[in-house]
Design a protein around this motif. Structure first.
Motif, PDB file in Angstrom:
ATOM      1  N   SER A 232      -6.329   4.804  -5.516  1.00 12.11           N
ATOM      2  CA  SER A 232      -7.181   5.766  -4.973  1.00 12.11           C
ATOM      3  C   SER A 232      -7.408   6.127  -3.709  1.00 12.11           C
ATOM      4  O   SER A 232      -8.214   7.071  -3.159  1.00 12.11           O
ATOM      5  CB  SER A 232      -8.603   5.312  -5.805  1.00 12.11           C
ATOM      6  N   ILE A 233      -6.945   5.322  -2.956  1.00 14.69           N
ATOM      7  CA  ILE A 233      -7.210   5.382  -1.309  1.00 14.69           C
ATOM      8  C   ILE A 233      -6.222   6.316  -0.888  1.00 14.69           C
ATOM      9  O   ILE A 233      -4.830   6.097  -0.866  1.00 14.69           O
ATOM     10  CB  ILE A 233      -7.191   4.087  -0.504  1.00 14.69           C
ATOM     11  N   GLU A 234      -6.425   7.483  -0.177  1.00 11.48           N
ATOM     12  CA  GLU A 234      -5.579   8.305   0.561  1.00 11.48           C
ATOM     13  C   GLU A 234      -4.899   7.744   1.874  1.00 11.48           C
ATOM     14  O   GLU A 234      -5.616   6.902   2.620  1.00 11.48           O
ATOM     15  CB  GLU A 234      -6.413   9.538   0.952  1.00 11.48           C
ATOM     16  N   GLY A 235      -3.574   7.858   1.705  1.00 16.00           N
ATOM     17  CA  GLY A 235      -2.844   7.176   2.824  1.00 16.00           C
ATOM     18  C   GLY A 235      -1.908   5.880   2.487  1.00 16.00           C
ATOM     19  O   GLY A 235      -1.204   5.524   3.107  1.00 16.00           O
ATOM     20  N   LEU A 236      -2.367   5.667   1.288  1.00 15.11           N
ATOM     21  CA  LEU A 236      -1.550   4.392   0.816  1.00 15.11           C
ATOM     22  C   LEU A 236      -0.528   4.696  -0.398  1.00 15.11           C
ATOM     23  O   LEU A 236      -0.867   5.290  -1.293  1.00 15.11           O
ATOM     24  CB  LEU A 236      -2.722   3.172   0.339  1.00 15.11           C
ATOM     25  N   LYS A 251       1.901   2.045   4.361  1.00 15.26           N
ATOM     26  CA  LYS A 251       0.820   3.017   5.111  1.00 15.26           C
ATOM     27  C   LYS A 251       1.578   4.219   5.515  1.00 15.26           C
ATOM     28  O   LYS A 251       2.330   4.127   6.266  1.00 15.26           O
ATOM     29  CB  LYS A 251       0.361   2.084   6.293  1.00 15.26           C
ATOM     30  N   THR A 252       1.083   5.366   5.040  1.00 18.61           N
ATOM     31  CA  THR A 252       1.899   6.595   5.098  1.00 18.61           C
ATOM     32  C   THR A 252       1.079   7.480   6.094  1.00 18.61           C
ATOM     33  O   THR A 252       1.483   8.709   6.532  1.00 18.61           O
ATOM     34  CB  THR A 252       2.082   7.389   3.848  1.00 18.61           C
ATOM     35  N   LYS A 253      -0.089   7.122   6.460  1.00 19.12           N
ATOM     36  CA  LYS A 253      -0.867   7.891   7.632  1.00 19.12           C
ATOM     37  C   LYS A 253      -1.721   6.672   8.470  1.00 19.12           C
ATOM     38  O   LYS A 253      -2.141   5.763   7.645  1.00 19.12           O
ATOM     39  CB  LYS A 253      -1.914   8.952   6.963  1.00 19.12           C
ATOM     40  N   ASN A 254      -2.073   7.216   9.475  1.00 20.58           N
ATOM     41  CA  ASN A 254      -3.159   6.422  10.375  1.00 20.58           C
ATOM     42  C   ASN A 254      -4.731   6.791   9.749  1.00 20.58           C
ATOM     43  O   ASN A 254      -4.599   7.785   9.457  1.00 20.58           O
ATOM     44  CB  ASN A 254      -2.756   6.744  11.920  1.00 20.58           C
ATOM     45  N   ASN A 255      -5.477   5.957  10.549  1.00 20.64           N
ATOM     46  CA  ASN A 255      -6.737   6.227  10.243  1.00 20.64           C
ATOM     47  C   ASN A 255      -7.367   6.245   8.957  1.00 20.64           C
ATOM     48  O   ASN A 255      -8.131   7.348   8.388  1.00 20.64           O
ATOM     49  CB  ASN A 255      -7.374   7.558  10.945  1.00 20.64           C
ATOM     50  N   ILE A 256      -6.630   5.488   7.873  1.00 19.86           N
ATOM     51  CA  ILE A 256      -7.042   5.244   6.793  1.00 19.86           C
ATOM     52  C   ILE A 256      -8.451   4.642   6.461  1.00 19.86           C
ATOM     53  O   ILE A 256      -8.669   3.602   7.245  1.00 19.86           O
ATOM     54  CB  ILE A 256      -6.040   4.345   6.133  1.00 19.86           C
TER      55      ILE A 256
END
Length: 280
Positions: A232-236, A251-256
């Motif tokens: 459910s966590i955006e960026g994972l 990890k597909t984005k920074n500042n998760i």
């Protein structure tokens, strides 16, 4: 446990001696006064010590601290000598290819490393240690009599409670592994997850071996698993392996931002049963 442990702190002195100054009425009065003064001092010091003991007990023997005490004292519940071949077998199938493709300037962190056996096995496989990636073994206390070789500076040991380690100062990781380690046992799951995801480079990978139903998050009277929470966590990007115990998290984005959750129940076993709810 709390009452029994605290009672060990709270003891009155069994008795005391009073000096004798002869047999006169005056010396009897002096002895009486001394006896009363000594008794008052003993009583006062005893009450002071009881108050200090109560403070110590309340700080140590609490439900919040119990998970940490049981986790770090009951060491017999942990397998601390897993070899690299076991990691390659038990983690998500992609782990083996990812780890062997790490270059010398990349970094592998193992959370709950035990004896650091898996990382030592891996570093030993390099005839030229300059070609090996950096490896960091994280353990509350490394389960060895002697500190292992640093393999020409390639192996670092970080001991203590992971939740309080200054991980922001560490070299970022390309691979992090956790085989029934920190993330399976911590009481502060969202904090530990935030530290872990922050440690990863972009496109870095977190490999977990977990008990899939041991951790539950209760949201709106519905229980979801740790895997569902992570998805459910955006960026994972969360992928299961050949079993639901194997997770690969990219990890597909920074500042998760990991949604904060707080512990509601912790049942001590290996691994523990944990229930969390969203933190207000």
């Amino acid at each position: 446990m709390k009452i029994k442990s605290c009672s060990q702190f709270r003891r009155f002195l069994p008795g005391f001696a009073v000096p004798t100054f002869g047999h006169s009425h005056c010396s009897s009065t002096v002895r009486l006064i001394l006896r009363q003064l000594i008794f008052a001092a003993v009583l006062l010091s005893s009450f002071t010590f009881q108050a200090q003991a109560a403070e110590i007990c309340s700080a140590v023997f609490t439900p919040e601290k119990a998970p940490y005490i049981s986790e770090r004292v009951a060491k017999n519940k942990f397998v601390t000598n897993r070899h690299f071949e076991e990691y390659a077998r038990d983690l998500h199938p992609d782990f083996k290819n990812s780890i062997v493709n790490l270059s010398a300037n990349q970094h592998w962190i193992d959370l709950g490393a035990g004896k650091a056996t898996a990382q030592i096995d891996f570093l030993k496989s390099f005839s030229n240690k300059n070609q090996a990636p950096q490896a960091t073994a994280v353990a509350f206390k490394l389960d060895r009599w002697f500190k292992p070789s640093s393999f020409d500076g390639k192996l670092k040991i970080q001991e203590g409670a992971y939740e309080t380690m200054p991980t922001a100062t560490w070299k970022k990781a390309d691979i992090i592994t956790d085989v029934y380690g920190v993330l399976s046992y911590t009481a502060n799951l969202s904090q530990a997850l935030q530290k872990t995801i922050d440690l990863l480079n972009l496109e870095g990978e977190l490999y977990l071996l977990i008990s899939p139903f041991a951790t539950q998050i209760k949201i709106n009277n519905e229980h979801i698993t740790l895997t569902q929470y992570l998805k459910s966590i955006e960026g994972l990007k969360v992928e299961e392996g050949t079993t639901t115990s194997q997770l690969k998290i990219t990890k597909t984005k920074n500042n998760i931002q990991i949604p904060p959750i707080e512990l509601q129940r912790y049942t001590d076993q290996a691994p523990p049963l944990r229930t969390y709810t969203p933190k207000n």
